[in-house]
Design a protein around this motif. Structure first.
Motif, PDB file in Angstrom:
ATOM      1  N   PHE A 106       3.616  -7.179  -9.731  1.00 10.86           N
ATOM      2  CA  PHE A 106       2.350  -7.016  -9.037  1.00 10.86           C
ATOM      3  C   PHE A 106       2.127  -5.562  -8.620  1.00 10.86           C
ATOM      4  N   LEU A 107       3.117  -4.957  -7.977  1.00 16.59           N
ATOM      5  CA  LEU A 107       2.965  -3.570  -7.536  1.00 16.59           C
ATOM      6  C   LEU A 107       2.839  -2.610  -8.713  1.00 16.59           C
ATOM      7  N   ALA A 108       3.610  -2.866  -9.765  1.00 15.17           N
ATOM      8  CA  ALA A 108       3.506  -2.003 -10.943  1.00 15.17           C
ATOM      9  C   ALA A 108       2.101  -2.109 -11.542  1.00 15.17           C
ATOM     10  N   GLY A 109       1.569  -3.321 -11.618  1.00 25.51           N
ATOM     11  CA  GLY A 109       0.212  -3.497 -12.136  1.00 25.51           C
ATOM     12  C   GLY A 109      -0.820  -2.764 -11.298  1.00 25.51           C
ATOM     13  N   LEU A 110      -0.727  -2.900  -9.982  1.00 24.93           N
ATOM     14  CA  LEU A 110      -1.671  -2.201  -9.101  1.00 24.93           C
ATOM     15  C   LEU A 110      -1.534  -0.690  -9.207  1.00 24.93           C
ATOM     16  N   LEU A 111      -0.296  -0.205  -9.238  1.00 24.88           N
ATOM     17  CA  LEU A 111      -0.086   1.236  -9.318  1.00 24.88           C
ATOM     18  C   LEU A 111      -0.569   1.809 -10.647  1.00 24.88           C
TER      19      LEU A 111
END
Length: 147
Positions: A106-111
């Motif tokens: 999730f964080l990788a996708g958002l970043l």
């Protein structure tokens, strides 16, 4: 009218929390009213914040409210939709693959959405480091079991 929704909702949630905090059962150990102190404090802060926010918005009502128009221009609609899709995927994956892996994804996708592919290394490092630190803090320091 749209600008009053958030302060009204905050005040309403505060009032509901206040009512529920007052109706909490008494504790059998220690101070009988102990369990209600923290929720009461949060409810009162929320009510006061909602009222202050409402008054500030009411005072500034003559100003042009351009925030919603800003959402319709540029890449904002795409960012909003992709962020909502990532949140939906995160909620679906959370129970299936667990906190650690789903949070990294999730964080990788958002970043990657916000920073782009050029900063791929920092995106991955931040996503993995934040997820592991959070997982360690909850699992080891706070002794809370995460899925």
């Amino acid at each position: 009218m749209v600008r009053y929704i958030t302060p009204i909702l905050a005040t309403l949630v505060g009032v509901i929390m206040l009512i529920n905090a007052i109706n909490l059962p008494k504790s059998n150990l220690g101070n009988p009213n102990g369990p209600m102190y923290f929720p009461l404090l949060i409810a009162i802060i929320l009510i006061i914040s909602g009222i202050v926010y409402f008054l500030q918005e009411f005072k500034a009502r003559v100003n042009d409210f351009a925030d919603f128009r800003a959402l319709r221009i540029g890449k904002s609609p795409a960012y909003l939709l992709v962020s909502l899709m990532l949140m939906l995927i995160y909620t679906v994956l959370f129970d299936r693959i667990g906190f650690l892996y789903s949070t990294i994804l999730f964080l990788a996708g958002l970043l990657f959405l916000l920073n782009g592919r050029k900063k791929w290394m920092s995106n991955i490092i931040i996503a993995v480091a934040f997820s592991f630190v959070t997982w360690y803090a909850f699992g080891t320091l706070l002794q809370v079991s995460l899925p």
